[in-house]
Scaffold this motif. Structure first.
Motif, mmCIF file in Angstrom:
data_model
loop_
_atom_site.group_PDB
_atom_site.id
_atom_site.type_symbol
_atom_site.label_atom_id
_atom_site.label_comp_id
_atom_site.label_asym_id
_atom_site.label_seq_id
_atom_site.Cartn_x
_atom_site.Cartn_y
_atom_site.Cartn_z
ATOM 1 N N TYR A 136 -6.391 -14.233 -8.142
ATOM 2 C CA TYR A 136 -6.522 -14.885 -6.657
ATOM 3 C C TYR A 136 -7.533 -14.920 -6.279
ATOM 4 O O TYR A 136 -8.760 -15.707 -6.189
ATOM 5 C CB TYR A 136 -6.369 -14.437 -5.645
ATOM 6 N N GLN A 137 -8.469 -14.058 -6.910
ATOM 7 C CA GLN A 137 -9.858 -14.755 -6.945
ATOM 8 C C GLN A 137 -10.920 -15.712 -8.331
ATOM 9 O O GLN A 137 -11.823 -16.200 -7.709
ATOM 10 C CB GLN A 137 -10.445 -13.111 -7.473
ATOM 11 N N ASP A 160 -6.861 -8.978 5.667
ATOM 12 C CA ASP A 160 -6.088 -10.276 5.406
ATOM 13 C C ASP A 160 -5.122 -9.923 4.202
ATOM 14 O O ASP A 160 -4.046 -10.505 4.244
ATOM 15 C CB ASP A 160 -6.667 -11.526 4.346
ATOM 16 N N GLY A 161 -3.924 -8.965 4.970
ATOM 17 C CA GLY A 161 -2.554 -8.545 4.231
ATOM 18 C C GLY A 161 -3.266 -8.274 2.536
ATOM 19 O O GLY A 161 -2.156 -8.001 1.735
ATOM 20 N N TRP A 162 -4.410 -7.605 2.012
ATOM 21 C CA TRP A 162 -4.496 -7.350 1.283
ATOM 22 C C TRP A 162 -4.052 -5.457 0.992
ATOM 23 O O TRP A 162 -5.156 -4.907 1.612
ATOM 24 C CB TRP A 162 -5.761 -7.675 0.352
ATOM 25 N N GLY A 163 -3.434 -4.926 -0.150
ATOM 26 C CA GLY A 163 -3.244 -4.041 0.394
ATOM 27 C C GLY A 163 -4.141 -2.593 -0.770
ATOM 28 O O GLY A 163 -3.414 -1.712 -1.213
ATOM 29 N N TYR A 164 -5.214 -2.876 -2.224
ATOM 30 C CA TYR A 164 -5.087 -2.354 -3.163
ATOM 31 C C TYR A 164 -6.375 -2.718 -3.353
ATOM 32 O O TYR A 164 -7.032 -3.747 -2.679
ATOM 33 C CB TYR A 164 -4.287 -2.384 -4.043
ATOM 34 N N THR A 165 -6.966 -1.307 -4.694
ATOM 35 C CA THR A 165 -8.754 -1.810 -4.920
ATOM 36 C C THR A 165 -8.706 -2.756 -5.333
ATOM 37 O O THR A 165 -7.879 -3.221 -6.727
ATOM 38 C CB THR A 165 -9.393 -0.989 -5.384
ATOM 39 N N PRO A 166 -9.801 -3.909 -4.711
ATOM 40 C CA PRO A 166 -10.002 -5.396 -6.411
ATOM 41 C C PRO A 166 -11.081 -4.318 -7.181
ATOM 42 O O PRO A 166 -10.641 -3.734 -7.809
ATOM 43 C CB PRO A 166 -10.765 -6.411 -5.620
ATOM 44 N N LEU A 167 -10.353 -5.188 -8.997
ATOM 45 C CA LEU A 167 -11.176 -4.522 -9.422
ATOM 46 C C LEU A 167 -12.184 -5.751 -9.587
ATOM 47 O O LEU A 167 -13.306 -6.428 -8.957
ATOM 48 C CB LEU A 167 -9.525 -5.610 -10.934
#
Length: 974
Positions: free
Chosen positions: A948-949, A961-968
């Protein structure tokens, strides 16, 4: 394509001419640049990588009215998408009853709208046509072309592959549905959609398949469709003659009216979902083409061509692409060891040793039994001398060597490590609980607030069987947002992936699962064939865009004064441009998708029955090499189209698998023993044991959960769940806490002495239980406390995980149940690794219980536990009960042991092999791993966030906004 100007050799006589020009060379160069800009745009004539601009995203939002794609399609927008004559011929060939034939023809030929029937017929008739040419090659074709019997590879022949099988399929054709089955399927469609509703005036703007979501409407449809379904199942039974398992299942349904009603309701929901899904594909293509055509023509008419040129240049040179692949049962460390190392790899040596030990001494249990033997000749040979072959895992070897591949040493599957929980995480990046979540904590749960006839009774869900059709409804109710919904403007495609709401094209996941076990490579071939067709479309689009860009000077007022004589051709150019625009708008809907999502179920599917390290999985003829082959095929499509430089790929496993050597049934060990003591707990099982068939649950009259002491469910051999109830009235919907479970009695024996159920469990399962988990306090997505209880080396131990926001505290009495003090035996560590682990453990376990600011963050705990045999254990168990649906007590068996299973492969548990899911992203747009921040561990849900990024240019943040995890890491993205 060259990225610089073309250099043409000049004749000897020309040299003197350029020498005479002297100081004019600079002006000559500037003129050449001006001509290049006029022809190719400001990016030049070559491939250019630039950041996604806000202007382009704004253009896309202006072009596409995504809300319109859910409406019925006017006929005038769809004439190019299907040929009525072809569909009429198809119907005529089926020799349908006259009245049915006439109703179907009337809908195909409706003048004012496109009926749901049209995309459904196209789906039945066209979607699964046999591939031809290169697209027809299967993995077995490839294998036989690159390996031979004389190669003498240990384990290459096994239960799923022989060099000389008794029957070899002739040619690439696929066995489609028999005409009699199609006839019955269309008769079923007629009952659901057409009969008594033939007048077009009765057709609403909302699709019929969307209006049957509520149970009363479904129940009416089920009663009407029962005779048709009986005929359809009988026809399918005749087609499946010789397939004993499927034939027996169909026969059992046909003999039982309750099962037939349940199967009918499930089939109606499946057909409704299929019809709606294919209509949305059809509608989005029609509306998108029309919206793009209208916008491009409007921009062409604006002064200097408006934004037309920037759109074309973006599409030609800058448009980004992203691919998300989730593979069921893909362990990262296993693939890395096979593709990147030889016999000296610590992981290979360790699993070979574990396989030889066959799980060690058997636990003491009345219900003990042994699973089928595993064939591991390839693993044993690999452990002794390694194995290298150019056609064994070449794609994964390339990834390991590629500087732009970020391969996480310890990828994470969330706990429980089960597909129903982790597949939507890996495809969407959504959390399990909270806003915009998946709502799916496990493969099964009890919906405690379910009411029937005004009475609260609870509703059990188990997703291997008829309840599988409820997954879409349940995730919709949780307001799950798919990547396709987040990026509706980009061209998209789904290959056998669930949770693809708002995708613009797709290959059905249920059809792939239904056919793919017997018809190997079914869905993979369809995906590759579709991508390869779209490569040709992309190359054609390139030429059309270039033609239009070449005409830019005719419309933007930049024609030099000496080309005044060309201006008389402007009107002709405009007509040419409008024709090209119409063709571009149509082809854009069939080019390589900007967002592709793929799901592959097979490594998990076969590892259950054969074992995760069996020859059927690891050998060159096994499932990992088959996966490697298809990953290469899918990526090559982007390479052939010249789009690889702008594409980011993300691959994750939903979980890994662990071998099983001993099987037992906790229900027998606990509750049969309690009955011998006179305590008769009423126990109801809502699941199948691993290796058994699916379950049918009547959606209109589901069994009540009232009056039951313990609801049990098991999943994949590695997770065993108890649901209990505080009481049968006010406390029925609330999950009991650990303190309440220490003093319970059977409902039928209110005068019996209460027992400590937690103590009974850990004592009676002390030989086989890793630990149990239970709520210490009420939990939520933001905070909670989880207690663990188990035995280590004859010593009873307890642990407590406290969670608040992004911080956790872990403490224990007795042994460290999560082994934070032990190093993983599956990896060789450097001195820096050892220091890092020691420092983190001292800091995290030394935190003050009453000072949250001293608690370690999830990222610190994840790094600490990445060095241990239990990756991410503290964080994952800390979040286990964020959802109220997550059962009351969760049991996790020790490695090598399966609860309620018949097969030698397990997951859903807490061993390294189950928790270590592959997590990797790669592609030229990513920074070199040598220049980017190193990262040891990440959850599989971070992969869709990374894609997505890349596609959006926006960094997703956990909890937003509904994201559940640590981004890379941010610096992975150039």
């Amino acid at each position: 394509m060259n990225s610089g100007p073309f250099l043409y050799p000049l004749g000897r006589g020309s040299v003197d001419l350029f020498g005479m020009l002297g100081s004019m060379r600079l002006r000559t160069g500037l003129l050449a640049v001006s001509i290049c800009l006029a022809a190719c745009g400001p990016t030049g004539c070559g491939e250019v990588q630039r950041p996604v601009t806000g202007a382009i995203r704004l253009h896309l939002r202006q072009i596409y009215d995504t809300g319109a794609w859910l409406r019925r399609v006017p006929v005038e927008l769809a004439v190019s998408l299907y040929a009525r004559v072809k569909l009429e011929r198809f119907l005529a060939e089926l020799e349908l009853p006259e009245a049915l034939h006439q109703r179907l023809r009337a809908r195909v030929n409706a003048d004012d709208f496109v009926d749901e029937l049209v995309p459904f017929l196209l789906f039945v008739h066209e979607m699964y046509q046999p591939p031809v040419g290169e697209s027809a090659e299967t993995f077995d074709d490839h294998l036989r072309a690159h390996f031979a019997p004389e190669d003498d590879v240990p384990g290459i022949e096994h239960s799923m592959f022989e060099w000389n099988p008794e029957q070899v399929p002739e040619g690439p054709s696929l066995p489609g549905l028999a005409p009699e089955v199609v006839r019955e399927l269309l008769a079923f469609y007629d009952v659901l959609y057409l009969r008594d509703r033939t007048d077009a005036s009765q057709v609403e703007e909302r699709l019929a398949c969307e209006r049957r979501a509520e149970l009363p409407a479904l129940e009416r449809a089920t009663r009407a469709a029962l005779p048709s379904i009986r005929n359809l199942l009988e026809a399918l039974g005749e087609q499946m003659e010789g397939q004993a398992d499927l034939g027996a299942a169909l026969a059992a349904v046909l003999k039982d009216d309750e099962k037939l009603e349940t199967a009918t309701a499930a089939l109606i929901r499946f057909i409704d979902q299929t019809v709606c899904r294919n209509y949305r594909f059809f509608a989005s293509r029609a509306f998108r083409a029309n919206q793009l055509k209208n916008w491009l023509k409007a921009e062409l008419a604006r002064p200097q061509g408006g934004a037309l040129w920037s759109y074309l240049e973006h599409a030609q040179y800058e448009r980004r692409h992203g691919v998300v692949v989730v593979v069921d049962g893909l362990q990262g460390r296993l693939v890395q060891a096979l593709a990147g190392s030889g016999a000296d790899d610590a992981f290979i040596a360790r699993i070979a040793e574990e396989q030889r030990a066959a799980g060690g001494p058997a636990p003491k249990a009345k219900s003990l039994r042994e699973p089928a033997a595993q064939q591991t000749a390839f693993l044993e040979a690999f452990a002794q001398r390694g194995y290298r072959h150019p056609d064994y895992l070449p794609f994964f070897r390339e990834r390991l060597a590629d500087a732009h591949t970020h391969w996480l040493p310890v990828g994470i599957s969330t706990t429980p490590t089960i597909s129903v929980r982790n597949i939507p995480i890996g495809l969407t990046g959504a959390p399990v609980a909270g806003a915009n979540s998946t709502g799916l904590p496990n493969f099964h749960f009890v919906e405690r607030n379910y009411e029937r006839n005004g009475q609260q009774q609870g509703r059990a869900y188990y997703f291997y069987g008829s309840d599988a059709v409820d997954l879409v409804r349940l995730t919709d109710a949780a307001e799950l947002r798919t990547l396709f919904e987040r990026l509706p403007e980009v061209g998209s495609m789904s290959c056998s992936a669930q949770y693809d709401e708002r995708a613009q094209f797709g290959i059905d996941p249920f059809v792939n699962l239904g056919l793919g076990e017997k018809l190997r490579d079914f869905g993979e071939r369809q995906c590759a064939a579709e991508l390869e067709k779209r490569v040709d479309t992309e190359l054609k689009l390139r030429k059309l865009r270039n033609r239009l860009l070449d005409k830019r000077a005719s419309f933007d007022g930049t024609s030099p004064w000496w080309r005044f004589w060309v201006r008389i051709a402007d009107e002709q150019d405009r007509k040419l441009a409008e024709g090209w625009i119409e063709e571009i708008a149509e082809l854009e809907q069939r080019t390589l998708p900007e967002l592709l999502m793929v799901y592959d179920p097979w490594p998990d599917h076969f590892a259950h029955f054969e074992g995760p390290f069996a020859d059927e999985i690891l050998a060159p003829s096994g499932e990992l090499n088959r996966l490697d082959y298809w990953l290469g095929r899918w990526q090559r499509a982007y390479q052939k189209a010249g789009l690889l430089e702008r594409t980011v790929f993300g691959l994750s496993g939903d979980h890994g698998l662990s071998p099983v050597f001993h099987l037992l049934n906790p229900e027998v060990e606990i509750f049969d023993a309690l009955r011998e003591r006179g305590l008769d707990f009423r126990v109801v099982k809502i699941s199948s044991d691993e290796g058994e068939g699916p379950k049918l649950t009547n959606p209109f009259r589901p069994p009540s959960m009232k009056g039951i002491d313990v609801v049990i469910a098991s999943t994949a051999g590695g997770n065993y769940m108890f649901d209990l109830f505080v009481d049968q009235d006010a406390g029925f919907a609330r999950q009991p806490l650990a303190s309440e479970l220490r003093a319970i009695r059977p409902l039928s024996q209110p005068d019996a002495a209460p027992i400590d159920l937690l103590e009974e469990i850990v004592t009676r399962l002390s030989d086989s239980l890793e630990y149990l988990a239970v709520r210490e306090t009420a939990n939520s997505p933001d905070e909670g406390r989880v207690r663990l209880i188990g035995w280590r080396d004859g010593e009873r131990a307890e642990a407590l995980i406290r969670r608040r926001g992004n911080r956790l505290h872990f403490s224990f009495e007795g042994a460290d149940l999560l082994d934070t003090d032990r190093l993983s035996p599956y990896e060789v560590f450097t001195d820096d690794d050892l220091r890092d682990h020691a420092v983190l453990r001292k800091r995290c376990l030394g935190a003050l219980e009453d000072d949250v600011s001293t608690w370690c963050t999830e990222e610190a705990w994840r790094r600490l536990c990445s060095y241990t045999p239990r990756p991410d254990s503290v964080v994952q168990l800390g979040h286990l009960y964020a959802s109220e649906r997550a059962g009351t007590i969760n049991l996790f068996p020790r490695a090598g042991i399966g609860y309620n299973s018949f097969v030698p492969g397990r997951h859903a548990g807490e061993s390294f092999h189950e928790k270590n899911a592959l997590v990797t992203v790669w592609g030229p747009p990513l920074a070199s791993r040598r220049a980017a921040s190193p990262l040891r561990s990440a959850v599989n849900g971070s992969v869709p966030m990374a894609v997505y990024q890349h596609l959006s240019g926006e960094r997703p943040l956990r909890g937003d906004d509904g994201w559940g995890y640590t981004p890379l890491p941010h610096d992975w993205f150039d």
